[in-house]
Write a protein that holds these residues in place. Structure first.
Motif, PDB file in Angstrom:
ATOM      1  N   LYS A  55       7.538  11.115  11.099  1.00 46.66           N
ATOM      2  CA  LYS A  55       6.121  11.009  11.453  1.00 46.66           C
ATOM      3  C   LYS A  55       5.351  12.059  10.673  1.00 46.66           C
ATOM      4  CE  LYS A  55       3.814   9.411  14.347  1.00 46.66           C
ATOM      5  NZ  LYS A  55       3.862   9.542  15.815  1.00 46.66           N
ATOM      6  N   HIS A  56       4.282  11.645  10.023  1.00 44.81           N
ATOM      7  CA  HIS A  56       3.397  12.574   9.323  1.00 44.81           C
ATOM      8  C   HIS A  56       4.155  13.404   8.283  1.00 44.81           C
ATOM      9  CE1 HIS A  56       0.576  11.244  12.283  1.00 44.81           C
ATOM     10  NE2 HIS A  56       1.200  11.850  13.271  1.00 44.81           N
ATOM     11  N   VAL A  57       5.028  12.734   7.547  1.00 45.70           N
ATOM     12  CA  VAL A  57       5.760  13.297   6.414  1.00 45.70           C
ATOM     13  C   VAL A  57       6.697  14.429   6.826  1.00 45.70           C
ATOM     14  CG1 VAL A  57       5.531  13.783   3.952  1.00 45.70           C
ATOM     15  CG2 VAL A  57       3.605  12.839   5.165  1.00 45.70           C
ATOM     16  N   SER A  58       7.175  14.398   8.056  1.00 40.38           N
ATOM     17  CA  SER A  58       8.204  15.320   8.532  1.00 40.38           C
ATOM     18  C   SER A  58       9.107  14.580   9.511  1.00 40.38           C
ATOM     19  CB  SER A  58       7.596  16.540   9.228  1.00 40.38           C
ATOM     20  OG  SER A  58       7.174  17.508   8.295  1.00 40.38           O
ATOM     21  N   PRO A  59      10.357  15.000   9.613  1.00 36.98           N
ATOM     22  CA  PRO A  59      11.265  14.331  10.554  1.00 36.98           C
ATOM     23  C   PRO A  59      10.977  14.685  12.007  1.00 36.98           C
ATOM     24  CG  PRO A  59      12.402  16.135   9.447  1.00 36.98           C
ATOM     25  CD  PRO A  59      11.047  16.024   8.808  1.00 36.98           C
ATOM     26  N   ALA A  60      10.805  13.663  12.837  1.00 34.53           N
ATOM     27  CA  ALA A  60      10.774  13.878  14.280  1.00 34.53           C
ATOM     28  C   ALA A  60      12.197  14.031  14.794  1.00 34.53           C
ATOM     29  CB  ALA A  60      10.081  12.713  14.983  1.00 34.53           C
ATOM     30  N   GLY A  61      13.145  13.441  14.069  1.00 34.84           N
ATOM     31  CA  GLY A  61      14.553  13.556  14.425  1.00 34.84           C
ATOM     32  C   GLY A  61      15.425  13.070  13.289  1.00 34.84           C
ATOM     33  N   ALA A  62      16.653  13.577  13.253  1.00 31.34           N
ATOM     34  CA  ALA A  62      17.640  13.136  12.278  1.00 31.34           C
ATOM     35  C   ALA A  62      19.007  13.268  12.920  1.00 31.34           C
ATOM     36  CB  ALA A  62      17.564  13.976  11.000  1.00 31.34           C
TER      37      ALA A  62
END
Length: 254
Positions: A66-73
């Motif tokens: 979301k928004h060019v960053s990971p919310a989770g991986a």
């Protein structure tokens, strides 16, 4: 295909918008939907993350962006009964890549609402069925089974974004971007994060189990594709907290 027209840029008033290659063809295909500018920023950053995770650990990997960053991986490890309940996973046996995405989205289901999904492996029916039930903007993967593609094409009244990327594509060694009409240039960040980085153990206890190595690689690679300031907490092959982009490092840690 050397270029692809986009719906619009970062905002609806920013037209025209496109992605293109100065040389050669685009290493991706849009199989369904019409992704926008930010969709592709999420797609290409998330793909780099899961590709790096698969290379570093040998395990299937997934990310929720979301928004060019990971919310989770997360890595494709089996789900416990408790995890199945709290991540709303379907019953029955699930493929490793489906487990990877379910765990990645489960890291922070609030932030993953309306996410972009990235898969290191071919998207199968298990993964597609879970995606179909979630609020998501799109998915990128190196391929899709016929079953998965049929399921995803029916999502969002046929408008769900499905992108296929060439897993063998490597970017040019120099990357450029424009800000306010001024061109920035730098070498592509090709730093290879691998177990070799974990050799210098400075504590008295020199025992670093394989699971711990996977967790450390997961956190380091996740942070590589997270907008700073950034803090990442990992447990059992999945992120349990990713702080991205806050101006305050204290609030980022919280």
């Amino acid at each position: 295909m050397t270029e692809l027209e986009l719906k619009y840029g970062c905002n609806p008033n920013q037209k025209p918008a496109r992605i293109f290659m100065e040389e050669g063809d685009l290493p991706l295909k849009v199989l369904n939907g019409r992704p926008g500018y930010i969709n592709f920023m999420d797609a290409l950053n998330s793909w780099q993350l899961v590709k790096a995770l698969k290379k570093a650990t040998g395990l299937p990997a997934a990310a929720s962006f979301k928004h060019v960053s990971p919310a989770g991986a997360a890595l494709g490890l089996p789900l416990s009964d408790v995890e199945r309940r709290i991540y709303f996973a379907p019953e029955g046996e699930l493929s490793p890549i489906a487990c990877a995405y379910i765990r990645a989205r489960g890291a922070d289901r609030l932030c993953s609402f309306g996410d972009w999904a990235a898969l290191s492996d071919v998207c199968d029916g298990d993964t597609a069925r879970f995606l179909a039930a979630e609020v998501s903007d799109g998915v990128i993967a190196p391929g899709y089974t016929d079953e998965a593609l049929d399921i995803l094409k029916a999502k969002r009244k046929g408008g769900y974004n499905v992108v296929e990327i060439d897993p063998n594509y490597e970017p040019a060694p120099i990357e450029r971007r424009n800000i306010f009409g001024i061109t920035f240039e730098q070498g592509y960040n090709s730093l290879d994060i691998s177990e070799e980085m974990l050799q210098n153990i400075v504590t008295e206890n020199k025992d670093l189990p394989q699971q711990a190595k996977h967790d450390m690689l997961l956190s380091l690679i996740t942070l590589k594709y997270t907008q700073s300031n950034s803090v990442c907490y990992v447990k059992d092959g999945m992120t349990i907290g990713v702080g991205a982009g806050q101006q305050s490092r204290i609030h980022c840690t919280r």
